[in-house]
Design a protein around this motif. Structure first.
Motif, PDB file in Angstrom:
ATOM      1  N   UNK A 151       0.864  -1.373  -0.034  1.00 28.12           N
ATOM      2  CA  UNK A 151       0.198  -0.033   0.013  1.00 28.12           C
ATOM      3  C   UNK A 151       0.760   1.339   0.133  1.00 28.12           C
ATOM      4  N   UNK A 152       1.009   1.889   1.199  1.00 29.32           N
ATOM      5  CA  UNK A 152       1.641   3.125   1.206  1.00 29.32           C
ATOM      6  C   UNK A 152       3.032   3.139   1.538  1.00 29.32           C
ATOM      7  N   UNK A 153       3.582   1.947   1.525  1.00 26.68           N
ATOM      8  CA  UNK A 153       5.075   1.658   1.547  1.00 26.68           C
ATOM      9  C   UNK A 153       6.071   2.610   0.738  1.00 26.68           C
ATOM     10  N   UNK A 154       7.179   2.789   0.927  1.00 29.82           N
ATOM     11  CA  UNK A 154       8.309   3.677   0.208  1.00 29.82           C
ATOM     12  C   UNK A 154       8.273   2.929  -1.166  1.00 29.82           C
ATOM     13  N   UNK A 155       8.232   3.789  -2.282  1.00 24.34           N
ATOM     14  CA  UNK A 155       8.220   3.264  -3.595  1.00 24.34           C
ATOM     15  C   UNK A 155       9.673   2.413  -3.819  1.00 24.34           C
ATOM     16  N   UNK A 156      10.756   2.994  -3.184  1.00 26.35           N
ATOM     17  CA  UNK A 156      11.921   2.382  -3.468  1.00 26.35           C
ATOM     18  C   UNK A 156      11.854   0.987  -2.780  1.00 26.35           C
ATOM     19  N   UNK A 157      11.222   0.594  -1.797  1.00 30.02           N
ATOM     20  CA  UNK A 157      11.063  -0.587  -1.037  1.00 30.02           C
ATOM     21  C   UNK A 157      10.218  -1.446  -1.782  1.00 30.02           C
ATOM     22  N   UNK A 158       9.072  -0.742  -2.359  1.00 29.37           N
ATOM     23  CA  UNK A 158       8.363  -1.759  -3.209  1.00 29.37           C
ATOM     24  C   UNK A 158       9.154  -2.222  -4.288  1.00 29.37           C
ATOM     25  N   UNK A 159       9.992  -1.296  -5.047  1.00 32.40           N
ATOM     26  CA  UNK A 159      10.810  -1.699  -6.341  1.00 32.40           C
ATOM     27  C   UNK A 159      11.733  -2.882  -5.952  1.00 32.40           C
ATOM     28  N   UNK A 160      12.435  -2.815  -4.639  1.00 37.48           N
ATOM     29  CA  UNK A 160      13.294  -3.633  -4.068  1.00 37.48           C
ATOM     30  C   UNK A 160      12.718  -5.094  -4.006  1.00 37.48           C
ATOM     31  N   UNK A 161      11.352  -4.994  -3.520  1.00 32.46           N
ATOM     32  CA  UNK A 161      10.656  -6.403  -3.228  1.00 32.46           C
ATOM     33  C   UNK A 161      10.264  -6.809  -4.397  1.00 32.46           C
ATOM     34  N   UNK A 162       9.923  -5.973  -5.565  1.00 31.32           N
ATOM     35  CA  UNK A 162       9.511  -6.663  -7.006  1.00 31.32           C
ATOM     36  C   UNK A 162      10.669  -7.309  -7.781  1.00 31.32           C
ATOM     37  N   UNK A 163      11.822  -6.619  -7.454  1.00 35.07           N
ATOM     38  CA  UNK A 163      12.888  -7.092  -8.105  1.00 35.07           C
ATOM     39  C   UNK A 163      13.445  -8.455  -7.539  1.00 35.07           C
ATOM     40  N   UNK A 164      13.264  -8.552  -5.907  1.00 30.84           N
ATOM     41  CA  UNK A 164      13.993  -9.794  -5.187  1.00 30.84           C
ATOM     42  C   UNK A 164      12.826 -10.993  -5.625  1.00 30.84           C
ATOM     43  N   UNK A 165      11.436 -10.453  -5.783  1.00 28.16           N
ATOM     44  CA  UNK A 165      10.441 -11.596  -6.104  1.00 28.16           C
ATOM     45  C   UNK A 165      10.717 -12.083  -7.498  1.00 28.16           C
ATOM     46  N   UNK A 166      11.161 -11.294  -8.304  1.00 31.82           N
ATOM     47  CA  UNK A 166      11.531 -11.734  -9.866  1.00 31.82           C
ATOM     48  C   UNK A 166      12.761 -12.636  -9.622  1.00 31.82           C
ATOM     49  N   UNK A 167      13.598 -12.486  -8.848  1.00 29.20           N
ATOM     50  CA  UNK A 167      14.932 -13.092  -8.916  1.00 29.20           C
ATOM     51  C   UNK A 167      14.581 -14.632  -8.112  1.00 29.20           C
ATOM     52  N   UNK A 168      13.639 -14.448  -7.151  1.00 29.28           N
ATOM     53  CA  UNK A 168      13.097 -15.887  -6.489  1.00 29.28           C
ATOM     54  C   UNK A 168      12.384 -16.847  -7.561  1.00 29.28           C
TER      55      UNK A 168
END
Length: 94
Positions: free
Chosen positions: A10-27
């Motif tokens: 939701x309202x989390x930091x966009x940089x954190x969101x992007x980091x999580x997206x990238x890590x999810x793609x890596x996984x």
């Protein structure tokens, strides 16, 4: 356990969101590589030895190529399905 999705933050930091997206793609990529390795190993490896014979090497190459082609086909098909659902939803709201 699946990592939290960036959409669920939701309202989390966009940089954190992007980091999580990238890590999810890596996984997901790592999972695909693991699946491919396991599948091709079971299919192509009769008895492990110090080096691959030409039959096993050819089998591995073909197996990996089929796995990649199939994964790409499924991804494209899912994208087409998603697009057609979006187009259908938009036509209903008009």
């Amino acid at each position: 356990m699946d990592p939290p999705s960036a959409a669920g933050l939701g309202g989390a930091d966009p940089q954190l969101q992007r980091f999580i997206e990238v890590e999810t793609q890596k996984q997901r990529f790592q999972q695909l590589v693991h699946q491919m390795t396991e599948l091709c190993w079971e299919k192509c490896m009769d008895k492990p030895g110090p080096k691959l014979d030409s039959r096993a090497e050819t089998c591995f190459v073909n197996c990996v190529e089929r796995f990649i082609d199939t994964s790409q086909f499924i991804l494209n098909r899912l994208e087409q399905t998603q697009k057609s659902k979006s187009a259908f939803s938009e036509s209903l709201s008009d």
